[in-house]
Design an enzyme around this catalytic site. Structure first.
Site, PDB file in Angstrom:
ATOM      1  N   ASN A 216      49.543  14.719  40.913  1.00 41.22           N
ATOM      2  CA  ASN A 216      50.135  13.394  40.873  1.00 41.22           C
ATOM      3  C   ASN A 216      51.274  13.330  41.892  1.00 41.22           C
ATOM      4  OD1 ASN A 216      52.682  14.265  39.517  1.00 41.22           O
ATOM      5  ND2 ASN A 216      51.282  14.726  37.829  1.00 41.22           N
ATOM      6  N   ASP A 284      47.279  15.284  32.695  1.00 44.50           N
ATOM      7  CA  ASP A 284      46.691  15.158  31.357  1.00 44.50           C
ATOM      8  C   ASP A 284      45.420  15.977  31.206  1.00 44.50           C
ATOM      9  OD1 ASP A 284      48.567  13.298  30.218  1.00 44.50           O
ATOM     10  OD2 ASP A 284      47.738  11.789  31.555  1.00 44.50           O
ATOM     11  N   PRO A 311      47.239  21.045  27.409  1.00 47.22           N
ATOM     12  CA  PRO A 311      48.127  21.118  26.230  1.00 47.22           C
ATOM     13  C   PRO A 311      49.272  20.119  26.366  1.00 47.22           C
ATOM     14  CG  PRO A 311      48.490  22.988  27.688  1.00 47.22           C
ATOM     15  CD  PRO A 311      47.258  22.301  28.184  1.00 47.22           C
ATOM     16  N   PHE A 331      60.121  12.627  28.843  1.00 46.58           N
ATOM     17  CA  PHE A 331      60.114  11.532  29.809  1.00 46.58           C
ATOM     18  C   PHE A 331      58.824  10.749  29.644  1.00 46.58           C
ATOM     19  CE2 PHE A 331      63.819  13.159  31.659  1.00 46.58           C
ATOM     20  CZ  PHE A 331      64.247  12.323  32.687  1.00 46.58           C
ATOM     21  N   LYS A 345      55.647   6.727  22.149  1.00 47.42           N
ATOM     22  CA  LYS A 345      55.510   8.130  22.552  1.00 47.42           C
ATOM     23  C   LYS A 345      56.515   9.003  21.812  1.00 47.42           C
ATOM     24  CE  LYS A 345      55.467  11.168  26.609  1.00 47.42           C
ATOM     25  NZ  LYS A 345      55.450  11.234  28.096  1.00 47.42           N
TER      26      LYS A 345
END
Length: 409
Positions: A216, A284, A311, A331, A345
């Protein structure tokens, strides 16, 4: 200057700041501000060349002290002012320490007030070198550096990066907060002294085959800045970093990893910790990687990439049965419904706080130097204005220090 920024290490300390003549002198006003807001007093002494880059008036206004520039000031020298200056401080800091100034220190020259003070002092001396990369790497400078260190002078920096001259490499003066951190380490205190902080930073790279990977756009700037800010407040910091192009924060133990599985294992190995801040943008999914490079051939079907879920490092730390950190912060990088998704979250991961930020391409957050975040906790969401990532890190670290200073409430 709010009380929340006062440093136990620097409060009441007097810093004699010798300002050398280099372009990095433009960082000195910020250094003075950082030191003063942490409770230190700063007395600036400028070389003649320093005045070409920053004015005595600016440093006087920020330090609220007289700025000394001339050795033969009749009023001051009637009382041997240069001796008084050199003896009244707790430490002498030279920033920037140019190649010329370092050479004069080694030679024992006392040809102006700054060098005379350095010769006359009986206090510890710390330098923050700053110069062109070729000057820094020159054998003469390296010999001078070695001699200064042998004489007991401590050194912070220099950093690697782009320079005003257009070249790239080591030679950039340490950032003001790095110098502050070095001073706090010198005086051996800080509100987070005795606590261990675990920080994750950067992206992870999940291999597809030996030459390709999924990743990313995370640069690691925010996570690295948080590690440095926690260290500056006295914490022992372990930084688990994915692949980045960033220099290691000063005084921080860095563990470098590539994949999410490696990051998970490194975090487990770093426990126990009092604080965990998961700033890394962990992939992810991972791929069932091929052992050899996948070849593209005409008429052949596209490779079938089998994905497996990585994980959840944040949830794992939050729910750790034996060694859960006392404060776990995650975050949330979102592109829409930022506060709503981050709040969900926090509940799902069972962490204490979430730092939510909008990473839509238009914000420039990924890879950029600025960030705008919202702190999600048990209280109402708290939105912070856009600021430099280093400032976000400092504000978060100060909030962590307040948390532990108030019994973890």
């Amino acid at each position: 200057m709010g009380d929340e920024t006062v440093s136990a290490a620097l409060a009441g300390k007097r810093v004699l700041l010798v300002v050398g003549g280099g372009i990095a002198a433009v960082k000195v006003p910020d250094l003075i501000r950082r030191l003063r807001e942490r409770g230190a007093s700063v007395c600036p002494v400028m070389t003649r060349a320093a005045a070409e880059f920053v004015t005595p008036l600016a440093l006087s206004a920020l330090s609220e002290e007289k700025v000394f520039t001339e050795l033969f000031d009749l009023t001051d020298e009637a009382e041997m002012g240069h001796i008084q200056l050199s003896r009244q401080a707790d430490i002498v800091v030279v920033a920037p320490a140019t190649a010329n100034l370092m050479a004069r220190m080694v030679s024992g020259m006392a040809d102006e007030l700054a060098t005379t003070v350095l010769m006359a002092t009986d206090k510890p001396v710390m330098i923050a070198p700053a110069m062109n990369v070729r000057m820094w790497l020159h054998p003469a400078t390296q010999r001078n550096l070695a001699q200064l260190q042998a004489d007991g002078v401590s050194v912070v920096g220099p950093n690697e990066g782009s320079m005003a001259c257009g070249e790239f490499g080591p030679g950039r003066m340490a950032e003001p907060m790095e110098i502050v951190a070095a001073l706090e380490r010198h005086f051996g205190q800080g509100p987070l002294k005795g606590l261990h902080a675990l920080v994750t930073s950067g992206p992870t790279h999940e291999p597809i085959d030996p030459v390709r990977y999924i990743a990313n756009r995370s640069s690691g700037k925010q996570g690295h800045a948080i590690a440095a800010a926690l260290r500056s407040l006295g914490a022992r910091v372990t930084l688990v970093s994915g692949p980045t192009a960033l220099a290691d924060p000063v005084g921080v133990d860095v563990v470098r990893v590539e994949t999410a599985l490696q990051m998970r294992d490194a975090c487990e190995s770093a426990l126990p910790a009092d604080i965990a801040i998961c700033a890394a943008a962990v992939a992810d999914w991972r791929v069932d990687a091929a052992g050899q490079k996948l070849k593209k051939q005409a008429g052949q079907a596209l490779p079938d990439l089998k994905l497996a879920e990585n994980p959840d490092i944040l949830a794992g730390l939050s729910g750790h049965a034996q060694q859960r950190p006392r404060l776990v912060i995650g975050f949330a990088a979102e592109t829409q419904n930022v506060v709503e998704y981050a709040t969900a979250k926090r509940a799902k991961k069972s962490c204490d706080w979430i730092v939510a930020n909008d990473v839509s391409p238009a914000t420039g957050t990924f890879g950029g130097d600025r960030n705008a975040v919202t702190l999600i906790s048990a209280a109402e969401p708290e939105s912070w204005p856009p600021m430099a990532k280093t400032e976000v890190a400092e504000r978060l670290a100060e909030r962590v220090a307040w948390y532990f200073g108030h019994g973890g409430e």
